[in-house]
Design a protein around this motif. Structure first.
Motif, PDB file in Angstrom:
ATOM      1  N   TRP A 248       0.819  -1.205   0.000  1.00  0.00           N
ATOM      2  CA  TRP A 248       0.000   0.000   0.000  1.00  0.00           C
ATOM      3  C   TRP A 248       0.858   1.262   0.000  1.00  0.00           C
ATOM      4  O   TRP A 248       0.410   2.330  -0.446  1.00  0.00           O
ATOM      5  CB  TRP A 248      -0.921   0.020   1.231  1.00  0.00           C
ATOM      6  CG  TRP A 248      -2.155  -0.801   1.078  1.00  0.00           C
ATOM      7  CD1 TRP A 248      -2.407  -2.019   1.642  1.00  0.00           C
ATOM      8  CD2 TRP A 248      -3.325  -0.460   0.320  1.00  0.00           C
ATOM      9  NE1 TRP A 248      -3.645  -2.468   1.275  1.00  0.00           N
ATOM     10  CE2 TRP A 248      -4.237  -1.532   0.469  1.00  0.00           C
ATOM     11  CE3 TRP A 248      -3.686   0.619  -0.466  1.00  0.00           C
ATOM     12  CZ2 TRP A 248      -5.488  -1.536  -0.145  1.00  0.00           C
ATOM     13  CZ3 TRP A 248      -4.938   0.631  -1.075  1.00  0.00           C
ATOM     14  CH2 TRP A 248      -5.804  -0.438  -0.906  1.00  0.00           C
ATOM     15  N   GLN A 249       2.073   1.146   0.504  1.00  0.00           N
ATOM     16  CA  GLN A 249       2.949   2.324   0.585  1.00  0.00           C
ATOM     17  C   GLN A 249       3.336   2.861  -0.794  1.00  0.00           C
ATOM     18  O   GLN A 249       3.788   3.994  -0.899  1.00  0.00           O
ATOM     19  CB  GLN A 249       4.210   1.985   1.383  1.00  0.00           C
ATOM     20  CG  GLN A 249       3.949   1.762   2.868  1.00  0.00           C
ATOM     21  CD  GLN A 249       5.164   1.210   3.583  1.00  0.00           C
ATOM     22  OE1 GLN A 249       5.405   0.000   3.580  1.00  0.00           O
ATOM     23  NE2 GLN A 249       5.943   2.093   4.195  1.00  0.00           N
ATOM     24  N   PHE A 250       3.146   2.044  -1.825  1.00  0.00           N
ATOM     25  CA  PHE A 250       3.445   2.498  -3.190  1.00  0.00           C
ATOM     26  C   PHE A 250       2.233   3.138  -3.870  1.00  0.00           C
ATOM     27  O   PHE A 250       2.274   3.414  -5.064  1.00  0.00           O
ATOM     28  CB  PHE A 250       3.950   1.326  -4.040  1.00  0.00           C
ATOM     29  CG  PHE A 250       5.330   0.860  -3.668  1.00  0.00           C
ATOM     30  CD1 PHE A 250       6.449   1.561  -4.091  1.00  0.00           C
ATOM     31  CD2 PHE A 250       5.506  -0.272  -2.894  1.00  0.00           C
ATOM     32  CE1 PHE A 250       7.724   1.138  -3.752  1.00  0.00           C
ATOM     33  CE2 PHE A 250       6.779  -0.717  -2.549  1.00  0.00           C
ATOM     34  CZ  PHE A 250       7.895  -0.001  -2.980  1.00  0.00           C
ATOM     35  N   LEU A 251       1.173   3.381  -3.108  1.00  0.00           N
ATOM     36  CA  LEU A 251      -0.043   3.950  -3.680  1.00  0.00           C
ATOM     37  C   LEU A 251       0.220   5.302  -4.343  1.00  0.00           C
ATOM     38  O   LEU A 251      -0.464   5.675  -5.311  1.00  0.00           O
ATOM     39  CB  LEU A 251      -1.116   4.108  -2.593  1.00  0.00           C
ATOM     40  CG  LEU A 251      -2.523   4.519  -3.048  1.00  0.00           C
ATOM     41  CD1 LEU A 251      -3.158   3.418  -3.891  1.00  0.00           C
ATOM     42  CD2 LEU A 251      -3.409   4.827  -1.835  1.00  0.00           C
ATOM     43  N   PHE A 252       1.225   6.040  -3.861  1.00  0.00           N
ATOM     44  CA  PHE A 252       1.525   7.361  -4.420  1.00  0.00           C
ATOM     45  C   PHE A 252       1.916   7.298  -5.896  1.00  0.00           C
ATOM     46  O   PHE A 252       1.858   8.308  -6.607  1.00  0.00           O
ATOM     47  CB  PHE A 252       2.641   8.045  -3.623  1.00  0.00           C
ATOM     48  CG  PHE A 252       4.004   7.425  -3.797  1.00  0.00           C
ATOM     49  CD1 PHE A 252       4.850   7.876  -4.796  1.00  0.00           C
ATOM     50  CD2 PHE A 252       4.434   6.398  -2.973  1.00  0.00           C
ATOM     51  CE1 PHE A 252       6.116   7.321  -4.962  1.00  0.00           C
ATOM     52  CE2 PHE A 252       5.690   5.826  -3.128  1.00  0.00           C
ATOM     53  CZ  PHE A 252       6.538   6.297  -4.135  1.00  0.00           C
ATOM     54  N   GLY A 296      -1.813   5.593   1.646  1.00  0.00           N
ATOM     55  CA  GLY A 296      -1.047   4.347   1.548  1.00  0.00           C
ATOM     56  C   GLY A 296      -0.358   3.978   2.841  1.00  0.00           C
ATOM     57  O   GLY A 296      -0.263   2.796   3.216  1.00  0.00           O
ATOM     58  N   HIS A 297       0.138   4.984   3.571  1.00  0.00           N
ATOM     59  CA  HIS A 297       0.838   4.698   4.825  1.00  0.00           C
ATOM     60  C   HIS A 297      -0.118   4.464   5.994  1.00  0.00           C
ATOM     61  O   HIS A 297       0.288   3.878   7.001  1.00  0.00           O
ATOM     62  CB  HIS A 297       1.811   5.845   5.127  1.00  0.00           C
ATOM     63  CG  HIS A 297       3.094   5.747   4.355  1.00  0.00           C
ATOM     64  ND1 HIS A 297       3.168   6.035   3.011  1.00  0.00           N
ATOM     65  CD2 HIS A 297       4.332   5.356   4.727  1.00  0.00           C
ATOM     66  CE1 HIS A 297       4.408   5.830   2.590  1.00  0.00           C
ATOM     67  NE2 HIS A 297       5.120   5.421   3.599  1.00  0.00           N
ATOM     68  N   LEU A 298      -1.357   4.896   5.855  1.00  0.00           N
ATOM     69  CA  LEU A 298      -2.323   4.618   6.900  1.00  0.00           C
ATOM     70  C   LEU A 298      -2.767   3.157   6.885  1.00  0.00           C
ATOM     71  O   LEU A 298      -3.274   2.646   7.879  1.00  0.00           O
ATOM     72  CB  LEU A 298      -3.557   5.519   6.753  1.00  0.00           C
ATOM     73  CG  LEU A 298      -3.325   7.022   6.990  1.00  0.00           C
ATOM     74  CD1 LEU A 298      -4.630   7.788   6.843  1.00  0.00           C
ATOM     75  CD2 LEU A 298      -2.720   7.268   8.369  1.00  0.00           C
TER      76      LEU A 298
END
Length: 300
Positions: A248-252, A296-298
């Motif tokens: 999810w951290q790559f959502l950006f 993404g970080h949440l």
């Protein structure tokens, strides 16, 4: 155009997403470690919005006085140069929004740092520096924007100070790797300024405004623009790799196609009227990047 419309035009609403981007990034980073505070976020957002409007008013006033806004200018009409708002009225508005920025910022610091006088003083000085930078970008006897230093100022205040300062007000802590998302915000915000400066390169040169595109030429300014976009994405990728816990951290990366679209537009659009919409597009893309990075970080 009536007076109300003229003031809205001078406030430049399309630049306001940048006022929220760095503050939101700091808030998302704080939320990711369960230290988010709604009151601090809202006061931070209000303070930076006042600062952004102050900067826009000062830019409208300063460029009109120094000649960058003239009949030769091909971008959107400016309120003072067009005669919709008098220079005196604009100076009064700058004073009002400078006061609002200061008052809101002081209240924010009293809420966030009630018992630490040294830190309160440090943040107060940073706030005064931000107000000074907003006013003197194109106003005053020696505006630093005319010396080509606007990019550095944007990187510092829309990146490092905005993100790290906002995060600290929520958490009273910092860590070195937060420099990376802070730099991403600053680099994308600098890209917004670069679109503006490439659009205005001809009239800025005639007015003696030594922006980066005026100094290095349009072709190299396009290369510089791509470097800003790639470095912004690169900083975020390095941060996620260092702190990887979830995909999810790559959502950006959802913002990447819009960044590429902006870079291609800057490269291909040659007229000011064609390039102008991509200033707003880059500002909104910066905000989208922050939202996707934060969300993404949440989910980690």
């Amino acid at each position: 155009m009536n007076k109300f419309q003229a003031w809205i035009m001078a406030a430049r609403p399309r630049t306001l997403p940048l006022a929220l981007a760095s503050i939101s990034m700091g808030a998302f980073l704080a939320a990711a470690v369960d230290l988010f505070n709604w009151q601090i976020f809202l006061l931070s957002a209000l303070t930076t919005t006042f600062l952004q409007i102050l900067s826009n008013f000062a830019n409208d006033y300063g460029d009109s006085i120094h000649g960058a806004d003239s009949d030769l200018r091909e971008g959107p009409a400016r309120a003072v140069q067009s005669g919709y708002i008098s220079p005196l009225a604009m100076k009064k508005a700058m004073f009002i929004f400078g006061f609002l920025s200061f008052a809101c910022g002081v209240y924010l610091l009293l809420i966030a740092l009630p018992s630490n006088q040294l830190l309160l003083l440090i943040f107060l000085l940073l706030g005064l520096a931000a107000i000074f930078a907003a006013i003197t970008y194109t106003s005053g006897s020696k505006p630093y924007g005319y010396a080509g230093l606007g990019d550095i100022s944007v990187l510092i205040f829309f990146g490092l100070v905005g993100v790290l300062g906002s995060f600290y007000l929520h958490t009273q802590k910092l860590q070195w790797d937060y420099l990376l998302p802070a730099l991403s915000c600053g680099l994308f915000s600098t890209a917004v300024l670069n679109v503006n400066n490439i659009r205005d390169i001809r009239t800025d040169e005639l007015a003696g405004k030594k922006s980066i595109p005026v100094r290095i030429g349009r072709r190299k300014a396009i290369t510089y623009h791509w470097l800003l976009l790639l470095a912004g994405i690169g900083c975020s990728l390095v941060y996620v790799i260092i702190n990887f816990e979830s995909w999810w951290q790559f959502l950006f990366l959802l913002s990447l196609p819009l960044l590429i679209k902006n870079g291609r537009a800057v490269q291909q659009k040659t007229s000011s009227s064609e390039l102008d919409p991509y200033l707003k597009q880059m500002a909104l893309t910066t905000l989208l990047y922050v939202l996707t990075f934060g969300i993404g970080h949440l989910f980690v």
